[in-house]
Design a protein around this motif. Structure first.
Motif, PDB file in Angstrom:
ATOM      1  N   ILE A  31     -10.019   6.909   4.086  1.00  0.00           N
ATOM      2  CA  ILE A  31     -10.669   6.155   5.173  1.00  0.00           C
ATOM      3  C   ILE A  31      -9.664   5.210   5.835  1.00  0.00           C
ATOM      4  O   ILE A  31      -9.660   5.047   7.063  1.00  0.00           O
ATOM      5  N   ALA A  32      -8.789   4.601   5.032  1.00  0.00           N
ATOM      6  CA  ALA A  32      -7.771   3.696   5.607  1.00  0.00           C
ATOM      7  C   ALA A  32      -6.910   4.456   6.618  1.00  0.00           C
ATOM      8  O   ALA A  32      -6.642   3.967   7.723  1.00  0.00           O
ATOM      9  N   LEU A  60      -5.752  -0.439   3.137  1.00  0.00           N
ATOM     10  CA  LEU A  60      -5.202  -0.633   4.486  1.00  0.00           C
ATOM     11  C   LEU A  60      -3.881  -1.400   4.427  1.00  0.00           C
ATOM     12  O   LEU A  60      -2.929  -1.065   5.129  1.00  0.00           O
ATOM     13  N   ALA A  61      -3.836  -2.432   3.582  1.00  0.00           N
ATOM     14  CA  ALA A  61      -2.587  -3.201   3.457  1.00  0.00           C
ATOM     15  C   ALA A  61      -1.474  -2.310   2.910  1.00  0.00           C
ATOM     16  O   ALA A  61      -0.316  -2.404   3.337  1.00  0.00           O
ATOM     17  N   GLN A  62      -1.835  -1.427   1.975  1.00  0.00           N
ATOM     18  CA  GLN A  62      -0.817  -0.543   1.377  1.00  0.00           C
ATOM     19  C   GLN A  62      -0.304   0.500   2.374  1.00  0.00           C
ATOM     20  O   GLN A  62       0.825   0.961   2.263  1.00  0.00           O
ATOM     21  N   ALA A  88      -2.677  -5.579  -7.406  1.00  0.00           N
ATOM     22  CA  ALA A  88      -1.977  -4.689  -6.464  1.00  0.00           C
ATOM     23  C   ALA A  88      -0.672  -5.314  -5.968  1.00  0.00           C
ATOM     24  O   ALA A  88       0.065  -4.674  -5.206  1.00  0.00           O
ATOM     25  N   GLY A  89      -0.412  -6.564  -6.370  1.00  0.00           N
ATOM     26  CA  GLY A  89       0.815  -7.244  -5.931  1.00  0.00           C
ATOM     27  C   GLY A  89       0.791  -7.576  -4.447  1.00  0.00           C
ATOM     28  O   GLY A  89       1.837  -7.619  -3.798  1.00  0.00           O
ATOM     29  N   LEU A  90      -0.430  -7.838  -3.910  1.00  0.00           N
ATOM     30  CA  LEU A  90      -0.558  -8.047  -2.467  1.00  0.00           C
ATOM     31  C   LEU A  90      -0.999  -9.463  -2.096  1.00  0.00           C
ATOM     32  O   LEU A  90      -1.474  -9.703  -0.987  1.00  0.00           O
TER      33      LEU A  90
END
Ligand code: SAM
Length: 213
Positions: A31-32, A60-62, A88-90
């Motif tokens: 979906i992203a 989405l960020a990834q 996730a390290g985000l």
């Protein structure tokens, strides 16, 4: 697996998190990617509304350079989302925000891409919610709001698994994604007069709302 649609307390948040990390896990990157391609936005500020545990915003960020804010009215969901963002390290690119779509705690024109999956079925006042989303969109910004599973194959596999655990699940899904609800949402958007198009295909049912630049 005791997932009950519409329960967003601590138990509900933990169940949603478990499902998002197992049965639903493959849908979020799909979906992203669809959002990035269909909206043509891969940088700037993104708001994931009704983010739950944050899987879509994190995907989405990834997949992009977007700075993402996860917004949810359930503090329990936001707490779990915080753990997922750290894992996730985000933490530097994904922020958390408690709040309601009917009164989004952000300034006008502050969001380039607003996304939301599986949340609008629980919103009490859709005209107000879509007006709020339109208010926070920056000129030239796009909102991608709806529900679905990305592909027909994912939809059917997930339905079979979910139904085994909860026989009411398919009727819940059909009520949300069925023709009556699609027509109701389409009518609301028509009345609001915001520029938009509807995506109604194997990926799900999505309102794509664009704010004039
Ligand atoms: N978007 C996530 C996903 O696809 O995995 C979670 C979907 S979950 C079914 C629906 C989410 O919408 C819940 O986390 C719930 O707390 C949130 N929600 C429901 N009503 C809301 C509202 N009025 N404002 C903000 N969030 C809301």
């Amino acid at each position: 697996m005791g997932y009950v649609p519409g329960r967003f307390d601590r138990d509900g948040a933990e169940d949603m998190d478990r499902i998002a990390k197992t049965i639903f896990a493959p849908i979020y990157p799909v979906i992203a990617q669809q959002i990035i391609e269909r909206c043509g936005i891969s940088r700037g500020r993104c708001l994931d509304i009704g983010s739950g545990p944050g899987s879509l915003g994190i995907a989405l960020a990834q997949a992009s350079a977007l700075a993402v804010t996860l917004l949810d009215s359930s503090p329990e969901m936001i707490a779990i989302a915080g753990g997922n963002v750290r894992e996730a390290g985000l933490s530097g690119r994904v922020a958390l925000l408690s709040g309601d779509v009917h009164d989004i705690p952000l300034p006008d024109r502050s969001v380039d891409l607003a996304v939301s999956r599986g949340s609008l079925f629980f919103w009490e006042d859709l005209p107000r919610a879509f007006s709020e989303i339109h208010r926070v969109l920056a000129p030239g910004g796009t909102a991608y709001v709806g529900g679905g599973f990305g592909t027909a194959e994912l939809r059917d596999t997930i339905a079979a698994t979910m139904e085994r655990a909860n026989p009411d699940w398919r009727s819940f899904r059909d009520r949300n994604l069925g023709a009556d609800n699609r027509e109701r949402v389409a009518g609301i958007l028509e009345n609001l007069g915001f520029r938009h198009r509807l995506v109604s295909d194997d990926s799900g049912f999505w309102v794509v709302m664009e704010k004039e630049g």
